[in-house]
Write a protein that holds these residues in place. Sequence first.
Motif, short mmCIF file in Angstrom:
data_model
loop_
_atom_site.label_atom_id
_atom_site.label_comp_id
_atom_site.label_asym_id
_atom_site.label_seq_id
_atom_site.Cartn_x
_atom_site.Cartn_y
_atom_site.Cartn_z
N ASP A 12 0.86 -1.18 0.00
CA ASP A 12 0.00 0.00 0.00
C ASP A 12 0.91 1.23 0.00
OD1 ASP A 12 -1.58 2.22 0.81
OD2 ASP A 12 -2.97 0.91 1.88
N GLN A 13 1.05 1.84 -1.17
CA GLN A 13 1.98 2.97 -1.28
C GLN A 13 1.57 4.15 -0.40
OE1 GLN A 13 2.14 3.27 -5.68
NE2 GLN A 13 4.37 3.16 -5.40
N GLU A 14 0.29 4.41 -0.28
CA GLU A 14 -0.16 5.54 0.54
C GLU A 14 0.17 5.31 2.02
OE1 GLU A 14 -1.14 9.22 1.23
OE2 GLU A 14 -1.18 8.37 -0.78
N LYS A 15 -0.13 4.10 2.50
CA LYS A 15 0.20 3.76 3.89
C LYS A 15 1.71 3.84 4.11
CE LYS A 15 -0.30 0.00 7.24
NZ LYS A 15 -0.75 -1.38 7.43
N ALA A 16 2.47 3.33 3.16
CA ALA A 16 3.93 3.36 3.27
C ALA A 16 4.44 4.79 3.27
CB ALA A 16 4.56 2.56 2.13
N LYS A 18 2.94 7.45 4.25
CA LYS A 18 2.60 8.05 5.53
C LYS A 18 3.58 7.58 6.62
CE LYS A 18 -1.26 8.86 8.59
NZ LYS A 18 -2.67 8.92 8.77
N PHE A 19 3.85 6.28 6.68
CA PHE A 19 4.76 5.74 7.69
C PHE A 19 6.17 6.30 7.51
CE2 PHE A 19 7.89 2.73 9.28
CZ PHE A 19 7.43 2.49 10.56
N LYS A 23 6.57 8.95 10.44
CA LYS A 23 7.25 8.26 11.53
C LYS A 23 8.78 8.32 11.37
CE LYS A 23 3.35 6.35 13.18
NZ LYS A 23 2.84 6.03 14.45
N ASP A 119 7.85 -2.03 9.50
CA ASP A 119 7.46 -0.80 8.80
C ASP A 119 5.96 -0.74 8.49
OD1 ASP A 119 7.07 -2.38 6.51
OD2 ASP A 119 8.42 -1.20 5.25
N THR A 120 5.19 -1.68 8.96
CA THR A 120 3.73 -1.80 8.77
C THR A 120 3.33 -2.04 7.31
OG1 THR A 120 3.13 0.55 8.44
CG2 THR A 120 3.34 -0.23 10.73
N CYS A 121 4.31 -2.26 6.46
CA CYS A 121 4.05 -2.43 5.03
C CYS A 121 4.60 -3.76 4.51
CB CYS A 121 4.66 -1.27 4.25
SG CYS A 121 4.08 0.34 4.81
#
Length: 131
Positions: A12-16, A18-19, A23, A119-121
């Motif tokens: 998920d590029q958007e989630k990545a 943001k992280f 962060k 990294d949640t991704c």
Amino acid sequence: MKVSLISIPVRDQEKAAKFYTEKLGFVINKDTPLGGGNRWLTLVSPEWQDGPEVLLEPAPNHFEPSKVYQDALFEAGIPYTQFDVDSVDAEFDRLSKLGVEFSVKPTVMDTVKFAIFNDTCGNHIQIVEDL
């Protein structure tokens, strides 16, 4: 020869984005639509904006071997890549306060100190400090 870009697979590029920006503190360098909801999305370190770019690559969504490789590394706890930091302890404290989950807390091994986070991704990322 020199390294100008590294690619990190993300689902998920958007989630990545943001992280990695909110962060980790990277800044977006390029963000070009490629069609099909994909982007050429690169980040750079704010301290080295003309240094290597980090490409948030959506390959696991389109290329099954990439997804299998990413899953195998993650399940084994092996970091996909590493970032150098001035102080692992300081980054560990800062990132922990932001809710980043570490699988390996700051650890000394020979002449380096390292820690590993999610990294949640889909990736484990290692931060390293030369001692």
